[in-house]
Design a protein around this motif. Structure first.
Motif: not given
Length: 174
Positions: A72, A90-91, A97-100, A102, A120, A125, A128-129
């Motif tokens: 963040t 990513w959030a 909160t997940r960044n839609p 991304f 991260c 994270r 996941l990214a």
């Protein structure tokens, strides 16, 4: 020779690599990438693999990779960040909160065939990214293992069990 295992990662390996001629650095970087790809295949990962912080910095500092910090804006501001690369959260917020957007934001900053190392806080994270990037067609998405701050220790603190800062790699704080 630069060892990609986390146990052997150190500032000394970064310094040793910097002292090598360009051809030697290229060979060591290629070796680290190959080992990461092989581990990723063995582990069934959907992205290219995980790299130690030192290997990631060697790639970035030699111009072979782009660093994308997925933490963040608040984490970067108050904890510090690497003075290279891009920021694509990513959030967001304290609730993470997940960044839609991304993938769209990433596509606006980095080419799909670029070698990307994602960072991260602890490496979760960013994994996941890297996975999302690979699914979106980014062909060389790598996770930086240990993240910027590493895992939480027995005293519920970060920074003593690995991570970018722990290994003495370049970072700044606003």
């Amino acid at each position: 020779m630069l060892n990609s295992s986390l146990a052997a990662t150190s500032t000394a390996s970064v310094t040793a690599l910097a002292g090598l001629p360009l051809q030697g650095r290229v060979e060591l970087v290629e070796n680290a990438l190959q080992q990461a790809r092989e581990r990723a295949r063995a582990d069934g990962l959907t992205y290219a693999g995980g790299l130690s912080p030192a290997d990631a910095w060697n790639l970035v500092s030699d111009g072979h990779a782009v660093l994308v910090d997925v933490r963040t804006a608040e984490e970067r501001k108050f904890v510090g960040h690497v003075p290279a690369g891009f920021h694509v959260a990513w959030a967001t917020g304290t609730a993470l909160t997940r960044n839609p957007r991304f993938v769209k934001e990433l596509e606006g900053k980095v080419k799909k065939d670029a070698l990307i190392v994602f960072l991260c806080r602890s490496g979760k994270r960013s994994a996941l990214a890297a996975e999302a990037a690979a699914k979106a067609g980014f062909t060389q998405a790598f996770n930086i293992l240990e993240g910027f701050e590493g895992e939480i220790d027995a005293h519920q603190r970060r920074g003593g069990l690995g991570g970018w800062r722990f290994h003495g790699l370049p970072w700044i704080q606003d």
